[in-house]
Design a protein around this motif. Structure first.
Motif, PDB file in Angstrom:
ATOM      1  N   MET A  56      27.818 -10.613  63.332  1.00  0.00           N
ATOM      2  CA  MET A  56      28.750 -10.943  64.929  1.00  0.00           C
ATOM      3  C   MET A  56      28.913 -10.565  66.121  1.00  0.00           C
ATOM      4  N   GLU A  57      29.528  -9.684  65.322  1.00  0.00           N
ATOM      5  CA  GLU A  57      29.813  -8.263  66.734  1.00  0.00           C
ATOM      6  C   GLU A  57      28.575  -7.106  66.621  1.00  0.00           C
ATOM      7  N   VAL A  81      30.016 -13.815  53.519  1.00  0.00           N
ATOM      8  CA  VAL A  81      30.989 -14.554  54.682  1.00  0.00           C
ATOM      9  C   VAL A  81      31.642 -12.617  55.856  1.00  0.00           C
ATOM     10  N   PRO A  82      31.108 -11.744  55.150  1.00  0.00           N
ATOM     11  CA  PRO A  82      31.146 -10.352  55.773  1.00  0.00           C
ATOM     12  C   PRO A  82      30.046 -10.008  56.741  1.00  0.00           C
ATOM     13  N   GLU A 117      28.124 -12.237  57.640  1.00  0.00           N
ATOM     14  CA  GLU A 117      28.091 -12.309  58.630  1.00  0.00           C
ATOM     15  C   GLU A 117      29.327 -12.293  59.911  1.00  0.00           C
ATOM     16  N   TYR A 118      29.820 -11.879  59.902  1.00  0.00           N
ATOM     17  CA  TYR A 118      31.294 -10.909  61.137  1.00  0.00           C
ATOM     18  C   TYR A 118      30.709  -9.985  61.486  1.00  0.00           C
ATOM     19  N   ARG A 119      30.332  -9.052  60.684  1.00  0.00           N
ATOM     20  CA  ARG A 119      30.015  -7.483  61.115  1.00  0.00           C
ATOM     21  C   ARG A 119      28.230  -8.132  62.251  1.00  0.00           C
ATOM     22  N   ASN A 169      30.169 -16.733  67.544  1.00  0.00           N
ATOM     23  CA  ASN A 169      30.957 -17.819  65.809  1.00  0.00           C
ATOM     24  C   ASN A 169      29.841 -17.674  64.985  1.00  0.00           C
ATOM     25  N   ARG A 170      30.229 -18.283  64.406  1.00  0.00           N
ATOM     26  CA  ARG A 170      29.396 -18.725  63.127  1.00  0.00           C
ATOM     27  C   ARG A 170      27.722 -18.680  62.745  1.00  0.00           C
TER      28      ARG A 170
END
Length: 62
Positions: free
Chosen positions: A31-32, A24-25, A27-29, A38-39
């Motif tokens: 995405m940024e 999850v971390p 994925e968010y990194r 979104n995922r």
């Protein structure tokens, strides 16, 4: 009779607890960094890139 296969447009994926702590971390990194909203879209981009023949050839060496 049609030979076309019908594909579901819905898909759900779950992570195990330890996997979630790791992925999850990431994925968010990503995405940024990639400007993805979104995922779900991130996973689509990842699949498209893994399916790229050049990428598959590089992965065969790993």
């Amino acid at each position: 009779m049609s030979d076309l296969k019908s594909y579901s447009s819905r898909f759900q994926m779950s992570y195990k607890k330890k996997e979630a702590e790791r992925f999850v971390p990431m994925e968010y990194r990503l995405m940024e960094e990639l400007g993805i909203d979104n995922r779900c879209d991130l996973h689509k981009v990842a699949i498209e890139n893994l399916d790229n023949p050049r990428i598959r050839q590089q992965l065969a060496w790993v």
